[in-house]
Motif scaffolding. Structure first.
Motif, PDB file in Angstrom:
ATOM      1  N   SER A 197      14.448  18.104 -14.109  1.00  0.00           N
ATOM      2  CA  SER A 197      13.857  19.170 -14.929  1.00  0.00           C
ATOM      3  C   SER A 197      14.393  20.521 -14.500  1.00  0.00           C
ATOM      4  O   SER A 197      14.786  20.723 -13.346  1.00  0.00           O
ATOM      5  CB  SER A 197      12.331  19.162 -14.797  1.00  0.00           C
ATOM      6  OG  SER A 197      11.947  19.497 -13.482  1.00  0.00           O
ATOM      7  N   ARG A 230      13.918  24.797 -14.101  1.00  0.00           N
ATOM      8  CA  ARG A 230      12.895  25.617 -13.445  1.00  0.00           C
ATOM      9  C   ARG A 230      11.704  25.783 -14.367  1.00  0.00           C
ATOM     10  O   ARG A 230      11.848  26.080 -15.540  1.00  0.00           O
ATOM     11  CB  ARG A 230      13.491  26.987 -13.094  1.00  0.00           C
ATOM     12  CG  ARG A 230      12.526  27.920 -12.390  1.00  0.00           C
ATOM     13  CD  ARG A 230      13.261  29.190 -11.977  1.00  0.00           C
ATOM     14  NE  ARG A 230      12.337  30.158 -11.406  1.00  0.00           N
ATOM     15  CZ  ARG A 230      11.688  31.051 -12.122  1.00  0.00           C
ATOM     16  NH1 ARG A 230      11.857  31.106 -13.434  1.00  0.00           N
ATOM     17  NH2 ARG A 230      10.867  31.909 -11.545  1.00  0.00           N
ATOM     18  N   TYR A 284      11.405  13.639 -13.534  1.00  0.00           N
ATOM     19  CA  TYR A 284      11.059  15.049 -13.795  1.00  0.00           C
ATOM     20  C   TYR A 284      11.358  15.972 -12.610  1.00  0.00           C
ATOM     21  O   TYR A 284      11.973  17.028 -12.801  1.00  0.00           O
ATOM     22  CB  TYR A 284       9.587  15.156 -14.209  1.00  0.00           C
ATOM     23  CG  TYR A 284       9.168  16.576 -14.508  1.00  0.00           C
ATOM     24  CD1 TYR A 284       9.509  17.179 -15.717  1.00  0.00           C
ATOM     25  CD2 TYR A 284       8.443  17.313 -13.576  1.00  0.00           C
ATOM     26  CE1 TYR A 284       9.140  18.489 -15.988  1.00  0.00           C
ATOM     27  CE2 TYR A 284       8.074  18.613 -13.840  1.00  0.00           C
ATOM     28  CZ  TYR A 284       8.417  19.200 -15.055  1.00  0.00           C
ATOM     29  OH  TYR A 284       8.056  20.495 -15.308  1.00  0.00           O
ATOM     30  N   PRO A 285      10.959  15.625 -11.372  1.00  0.00           N
ATOM     31  CA  PRO A 285      11.234  16.551 -10.254  1.00  0.00           C
ATOM     32  C   PRO A 285      12.718  16.791 -10.016  1.00  0.00           C
ATOM     33  O   PRO A 285      13.113  17.861  -9.545  1.00  0.00           O
ATOM     34  CB  PRO A 285      10.594  15.838  -9.048  1.00  0.00           C
ATOM     35  CG  PRO A 285       9.605  14.897  -9.636  1.00  0.00           C
ATOM     36  CD  PRO A 285      10.211  14.439 -10.932  1.00  0.00           C
TER      37      PRO A 285
END
Length: 230
Positions: free
Chosen positions: A204, A206, A200-201
């Motif tokens: 993903s 913004r 996810y970090p």
């Protein structure tokens, strides 16, 4: 009367899948992986809340049943559930991607292909028997899918990918017996969330500071099976 609830359940599933495009198409500008993140994470949180609020007794029973299994059966059950989580996650991602970036026709066709693949996998893996009439039905279904994909063979390729992931999920869970289905599904989705969390970090988009992700800024597209959305 005994089979009525099963027909209702089957029809309801296809109705939900049919209308799912109305929710996905307005957010097609977002990356498919982002949509998958939000779907899996939110679904996992919701199902965990339901499970720990209303099904604590079933959770204890499921854990107790798992612990009571022989070591070999526990390992087999664990592999089936991990595999089920991977198949479900793959199905959701491919469905979202093909719906938003390929065509509605391909995703619609996938859920015609899925029962055929499920039947064939059940025959070869679960050793379930089919009568001559059932084999004829499978043949007719295959012929119908080939006719529908005649104009664009890639639609069939994408449909087989989507259908095979869900068919594999269904067959794997047919073997995975003895546990509460809701608790098992909660485990699958929560495990999928844990699989996706490290990505996810990095992958993903913004984080949305407004409600544009869940609001509709333009009219919903009119979609029918086998036709592209306008």
């Amino acid at each position: 009367m005994k089979t009525t609830k099963y027909y209702i359940a089957a029809i309801t599933c296809f109705v939900i899948w049919g209308f799912f495009s109305l929710a996905l198409k307005p957010i097609h500008d977002y990356a498919s992986l982002d949509i998958l993140f939000y779907r899996v994470f939110s679904c996992s949180i919701l199902m965990l809340l339901i499970a720990f609020t209303f099904k604590r007794k079933r959770i204890k029973e499921t854990i107790s049943t798992f612990k009571s299994l022989p070591a070999l059966e526990r390992r087999r059950s664990l592999l089936l559930n991990i595999g089920g989580s991977v198949f479900l996650m793959a199905n959701w991602f491919t469905f979202i991607y093909v719906m938003n970036h390929v065509s509605v026709k391909a995703t619609s066709l996938a859920y015609l292909v899925c029962p055929i693949l499920t039947t064939l996998l059940a025959y070869f893996i679960l050793n379930e028997k089919l009568s001559k009439t059932q084999w004829m039905a499978v043949g007719l279904s295959v012929s119908g899918c080939l006719l529908l994909s005649y104009a664009n063979i890639m639609d069939m390729v994408f449909s087989i990918i989507i259908g095979s992931t869900y068919a594999s999920y269904l067959v794997s869970q047919r073997i995975n017996k003895g546990f509460d289905k809701f608790i098992v599904l909660t485990f699958h989705i929560t495990l999928a969330a844990l699989f996706l969390l490290p990505f996810y970090p990095v992958y993903s988009g913004r984080f949305q500071q407004n409600l544009s992700f869940i609001s509709v800024s333009k009219p919903l597209p009119f979609c029918l099976p086998y036709f592209r959305c306008s």
